[in-house]
Scaffold this active site. Structure first.
Site, PDB file in Angstrom:
ATOM      1  N   SER A 111      31.997  45.430  40.293  1.00  0.00           N
ATOM      2  CA  SER A 111      32.732  46.200  39.291  1.00  0.00           C
ATOM      3  C   SER A 111      32.275  45.762  37.907  1.00  0.00           C
ATOM      4  CB  SER A 111      34.239  45.970  39.411  1.00  0.00           C
ATOM      5  OG  SER A 111      34.932  46.537  38.315  1.00  0.00           O
ATOM      6  N   TYR A 151      41.090  39.905  39.846  1.00  0.00           N
ATOM      7  CA  TYR A 151      40.084  40.940  40.105  1.00  0.00           C
ATOM      8  C   TYR A 151      38.780  40.637  39.376  1.00  0.00           C
ATOM      9  CZ  TYR A 151      38.131  45.620  40.782  1.00  0.00           C
ATOM     10  OH  TYR A 151      37.318  46.677  41.143  1.00  0.00           O
TER      11      TYR A 151
END
Length: 263
Positions: A146, A159
């Site tokens: 990501s 995350y």
């Protein structure tokens, strides 16, 4: 025989979009998710036959679970040509709260250890196939990271840390396996319209559909691209974030809403 792709997290979002893109390209599919009944129902809706598509239930955060699905795939369908470690979770955390340390552990287990566990069973199998066939090309391993792995964002500690680790892990793996004929591809999505991002309560610049992402991702994988941020405008933003001084980064995110915590 048609080539085979193995995709985790295929019951929704990016994984589902990638499955559809590979199906449209004529590939056979081995699809993995925790919610296997939903995945099977979707496959039927898309007209995917049992001869070309198999669904496997597994939780990538449980190593033996994903290993079992991988071995079942190789028994049923053979060794994949492409393995896409896509399964992941995104949960906000607050380090001052005790239970959120468990959230951090859960996110790292899913997004990092789960990726390694997804690749593990196929490495020797791919090498054996290439040796038998006398092929210099062994196989392709794809890690879905990501753009959040490039800089840390408020409330996103779990995350961001997991995706930064995924990027570095895939980079290390590429250095190890490229001399042996493997292609290791790292894809870093920006904001993609999926159930994972639907709960976000903050601006999501350059938001793109999962289908558009899958189209660009498919091309990058076919080309053996080592690292790619998708979409292109987010790639430029990522380059800026890499070089932005800490003081300016802190100022930019000072009043940004935090990632929501789990209930």
């Amino acid at each position: 025989m048609k080539p085979l792709v193995f995709i985790t997290g295929a019951s929704s979002g990016i994984g589902q979009a990638l499955a559809l893109r590979y199906h449209q390209a004529g590939w056979r599919l081995a699809l993995v998710a925790r919610r296997v009944s939903e995945m099977q129902a979707w496959c039927q809706q898309q007209g995917m036959s049992a001869e070309t598509t198999r669904c496997y239930q597994a939780d990538v955060s449980q190593v033996d679970s994903i290993l079992g699905a991988a071995h079942a795939c190789m028994t049923d369908m053979g060794v994949p040509n492409v393995v896409i470690a896509n399964a992941g979770i995104s949960i906000g955390m607050d380090t001052s709260i005790r239970q959120d340390l468990d959230v951090l552990s859960q996110v790292l287990s899913t997004n990092v250890v789960g990726m390694a566990a997804t690749f593990h069973p196929f490495i020797d199998a791919m090498k054996d196939r290439a040796k038998t066939n006398g092929s210099a090309s062994v196989g392709t391993l794809v890690g879905i990271a990501s753009v959040a792995g490039i800089r840390g964002l408020p409330g996103h500690a779990a995350y961001c840390a997991s995706k930064a680790a995924a990027i570095s892990y895939c980079e290390s793996l590429r250095g190890e396996l490229k001399p042996q004929g493997f292609s290791v591809v790292t894809l870093a999505p920006g904001y993609i319209k999926t159930p994972l991002t639907s709960k976000n309560k903050f601006p999501m610049p350059f938001l793109m559909s999962a289908d558009d992402f899958a189209h660009q991702a498919y091309k990058a994988i076919e080309q053996g691209t080592s690292f790619k941020v998708i979409p292109t405008p987010m790639a430029w933003a990522a380059r800026l974030m890499r070089i932005l001084p800490d003081a300016l980064l802190d100022r930019a995110f000072k009043n940004q809403p935090r990632k929501h915590r789990a209930p």
